[in-house]
Design an enzyme around this catalytic site. Sequence first.
Site, mmCIF file in Angstrom:
data_model
loop_
_atom_site.group_PDB
_atom_site.id
_atom_site.type_symbol
_atom_site.label_atom_id
_atom_site.label_comp_id
_atom_site.label_asym_id
_atom_site.label_seq_id
_atom_site.Cartn_x
_atom_site.Cartn_y
_atom_site.Cartn_z
ATOM 1 C CG ASP A 12 -2.095 -0.968 1.048
ATOM 2 O OD1 ASP A 12 -2.345 -1.421 -0.083
ATOM 3 O OD2 ASP A 12 -2.735 -1.286 2.060
ATOM 4 N NE ARG A 53 -3.149 0.804 -4.989
ATOM 5 C CZ ARG A 53 -3.492 0.511 -3.739
ATOM 6 N NH1 ARG A 53 -2.578 0.083 -2.894
ATOM 7 N NH2 ARG A 53 -4.734 0.640 -3.333
#
Length: 421
Positions: A301, A332
């Site tokens: 993250d 991502r």
Amino acid sequence: MKLITPGEVNGSIMAPPSKSIMQRALAAAALSGGVSEILNPSFCDDALAAIGACRVLGAGVDLKGGAVEVHGIGGRPSRGGVIDCNESGLCSRMFTPIASLSSAEFTITGKGSLLTRQMEMSEGPLRSLGVQVKTMNGLLPLKVKGPLMGGEVEVAGSVSSQSLPGLLLALPLCEKDSVVHVRELRSKEYVSMTIDVASAFGVKISNKDFATFKISGGQSHKPAKFAVEGDWSAASALLVAGAIAGEVKITGLNKNSRQPDKRIIEALKAAGAKVKRGKNYAAVQKGPLAGFSFDATDCPDLFPALVALACYCRGKTVLKGAQRLRHKESDRAAALVEEFSKMGADIRANGDLIEVLGVSGKGTPLTGGEVDSHNDHRIAMACAVAGLPSEKGVRINGEGCVSKSFPGFFEALQSLRARGK
């Protein structure tokens, strides 16, 4: 669309509560046999999804003077229902084993990108423990019908550790003792967080090298007063803002936290930022920044914030662990390359690596421009921060997605801007 104009930051704010810890605490409190109080609660979208899940299980959840009061069900859910996890991957994977404690049928569903995220890591283990499980080709919606029996089970942890929290919280309630064998576990700190939360609610879990977890059956969750600590994940973007655009102090961050994203401090130091840490705060000040290497495999993250940092480091930065970004709210890795390229970054994804060639010797910032969040809260926050030292600033489409983890992000950033020059 959100406009971030170029400028500096300077100031201090409180970190938002950890959504990961909040969700675990809610689950444990819902299973307890009494009334629990959760202090410093999060009300981000993911936390609200967990509150909804607890209510479907039969727990009462009320806001009481800035805290959350949970009236637990005292064991196994007695009724079925539909648990809507919105877009929370943790909610879907954690409440699936918990719902399977019941002999009634539950449907686990969600919205948006969550409907494209794999649930296979939950299917196999639950079936081996006596649960009926049905998915849509490995995707949500998922139907479960127990009761979960306990016993010995093997879990794959190479893609995500999110299938473990629910098992670790549910199995103690089974009559039989259980042993959970985990292969190639990633993000071990998240599992430690689950064990800590379980312990706070009176449940004991034995862990050997994060490969074998022994759980005695016949336990029960006890009601507790539990304080949620600040969120290192949400704070990471603002700490990077201090490193590239001024000075930021964030309070409410536990120096000894189990949260893996506290490693943002390591990355900031490696880049050359000026960092100070106290027991419950972290402060970062801009300094001469240079390219660095960082392995984010166990803290994926952090990638968006690290990319924003790398863009303002002189020379090349190499970030490892990009394979773990394929199954997030967006792909991502691809989204980071696409959107930061629009702002003028020299960035590429190469297998498990993301490589960023930072500012030139003259310190030329990113140009800035218009970007899309890909409905990914961490990309929206990282692009906003990266726009601060840019030439033109940045316009972010789909900025509302920050409500998933940090609803007040843009207000927090603006409060830091108001104190800057």
